[in-house]
Design a protein around this motif. Structure first.
Motif, PDB file in Angstrom:
ATOM      1  N   ILE A   1       0.829  -1.207   0.000  1.00 12.88           N
ATOM      2  CA  ILE A   1       0.000   0.000   0.000  1.00 12.88           C
ATOM      3  C   ILE A   1       0.866   1.261   0.000  1.00 12.88           C
ATOM      4  CG2 ILE A   1      -1.771   1.288   1.268  1.00 12.88           C
ATOM      5  CD1 ILE A   1      -2.715  -1.502   2.343  1.00 12.88           C
ATOM      6  N   PHE A   2       1.989   1.207   0.715  1.00 16.46           N
ATOM      7  CA  PHE A   2       2.905   2.352   0.797  1.00 16.46           C
ATOM      8  C   PHE A   2       4.276   1.962   0.239  1.00 16.46           C
ATOM      9  CE2 PHE A   2       0.210   2.521   4.718  1.00 16.46           C
ATOM     10  CZ  PHE A   2      -0.643   3.505   4.273  1.00 16.46           C
ATOM     11  N   PRO A   3       4.377   1.769  -1.074  1.00 15.73           N
ATOM     12  CA  PRO A   3       5.650   1.314  -1.647  1.00 15.73           C
ATOM     13  C   PRO A   3       6.751   2.360  -1.446  1.00 15.73           C
ATOM     14  CG  PRO A   3       4.155   2.000  -3.392  1.00 15.73           C
ATOM     15  CD  PRO A   3       3.376   2.054  -2.107  1.00 15.73           C
ATOM     16  N   ARG A   4       7.924   1.875  -1.124  1.00 13.19           N
ATOM     17  CA  ARG A   4       9.062   2.790  -0.962  1.00 13.19           C
ATOM     18  C   ARG A   4       9.406   3.419  -2.306  1.00 13.19           C
ATOM     19  NH1 ARG A   4      10.643  -1.889   1.565  1.00 13.19           N
ATOM     20  NH2 ARG A   4      12.168  -2.275  -0.061  1.00 13.19           N
ATOM     21  N   SER A   5       9.748   4.661  -2.281  1.00 16.89           N
ATOM     22  CA  SER A   5      10.058   5.375  -3.529  1.00 16.89           C
ATOM     23  C   SER A   5      11.415   4.973  -4.103  1.00 16.89           C
ATOM     24  CB  SER A   5      10.011   6.886  -3.286  1.00 16.89           C
ATOM     25  OG  SER A   5      10.962   7.245  -2.309  1.00 16.89           O
ATOM     26  N   ILE A   6      12.246   4.281  -3.330  1.00 15.98           N
ATOM     27  CA  ILE A   6      13.586   3.925  -3.801  1.00 15.98           C
ATOM     28  C   ILE A   6      13.651   2.525  -4.413  1.00 15.98           C
ATOM     29  CG2 ILE A   6      14.757   5.460  -2.185  1.00 15.98           C
ATOM     30  CD1 ILE A   6      15.292   2.952  -0.436  1.00 15.98           C
ATOM     31  N   LEU A   7      12.503   1.910  -4.680  1.00 12.45           N
ATOM     32  CA  LEU A   7      12.495   0.570  -5.259  1.00 12.45           C
ATOM     33  C   LEU A   7      13.050   0.580  -6.686  1.00 12.45           C
ATOM     34  CD1 LEU A   7       8.963  -0.714  -4.173  1.00 12.45           C
ATOM     35  CD2 LEU A   7      11.170  -1.328  -3.167  1.00 12.45           C
ATOM     36  N   TRP A   8      13.714  -0.515  -7.030  1.00 10.55           N
ATOM     37  CA  TRP A   8      14.115  -0.708  -8.414  1.00 10.55           C
ATOM     38  C   TRP A   8      12.861  -0.880  -9.238  1.00 10.55           C
ATOM     39  CZ3 TRP A   8      19.046   0.041  -9.675  1.00 10.55           C
ATOM     40  CH2 TRP A   8      20.009  -0.108  -8.686  1.00 10.55           C
ATOM     41  N   GLN A   9      12.946  -0.640 -10.531  1.00 10.85           N
ATOM     42  CA  GLN A   9      11.791  -0.721 -11.419  1.00 10.85           C
ATOM     43  C   GLN A   9      11.091  -2.082 -11.310  1.00 10.85           C
ATOM     44  OE1 GLN A   9      10.374   1.713 -13.085  1.00 10.85           O
ATOM     45  NE2 GLN A   9       8.798   0.411 -13.972  1.00 10.85           N
TER      46      GLN A   9
END
Length: 188
Positions: free
Chosen positions: A112-120
């Motif tokens: 629900i709150f995905p981290r903005s630093i995730l790889w594509q």
């Protein structure tokens, strides 16, 4: 804080002004616009599509809560409320605790709150989970529960509670037809 403070001083006063704003600057601009319109002694009501509503008499009618089902989910749902209302965040934390020992490697809050630093690739996987049947139902149920919890805390009482699809379960929880055993869920 401003809305709460102003709302606590309303007893015995029938007039209401509601403003929907996206920022402090937007709020100031809309207040200025509303004041201009309200300076006319003939102003009895404002229904502005831009987010300004005024009624010089109490509204009559009933309040309904309609809880949505799957398809209503999106990334960062209720994030702003989690930041300002601990009881909202508590719902997400409890759901995470209930599922922390499951076979899955992603908790509801991760989806629900995905981290903005995730790889594509990670971002796509989290979004895929959010839009899968199980992920959608889970996200919507948790968010509906969090909203219901907040509305109860704010002492906003509906006349009618309904749900659509998975939202039916949320409506049953909100109307106390079924109960959630928070203690047991927290121990899972």
């Amino acid at each position: 804080d401003l809305a709460f403070t102003l709302n606590t001083r309303l007893e015995g006063k029938p007039s209401r002004l509601a403003v929907v704003a996206t920022s402090v600057e937007d709020l100031a601009q809309k207040f200025s616009h509303a004041l201009g319109r309200l300076s006319d002694p003939q102003a009895r009501q404002i229904k502005d599509n831009g987010g300004i509503y005024f009624f010089d008499q109490p509204l009559k009618g009933k309040l309904a809560f309609l809880f949505p089902g799957e398809g209503a989910q999106y990334a960062n749902m209720l994030l702003d409320l989690c930041l300002h209302f601990p009881e909202v965040r508590r719902c997400f934390d409890l759901a995470d605790r209930a599922l922390r020992h499951s076979s899955r490697d992603v908790l509801p809050s991760d989806v629900i709150f995905p981290r903005s630093i995730l790889w594509q690739a990670e971002r796509e996987r989290v979004e895929q989970i959010l839009w899968s049947q199980d992920g959608a139902v889970e996200a919507v149920m948790i968010c509906n529960w969090a909203m219901s919890t907040l509305l109860q805390r704010l002492e906003i009482q509906p006349d009618v509670i309904a749900g659509h699809s998975t939202g039916d379960y949320s409506a049953m929880l909100a109307s106390n037809i079924i109960a959630l055993d928070e203690q047991q869920a927290g121990e899972v």
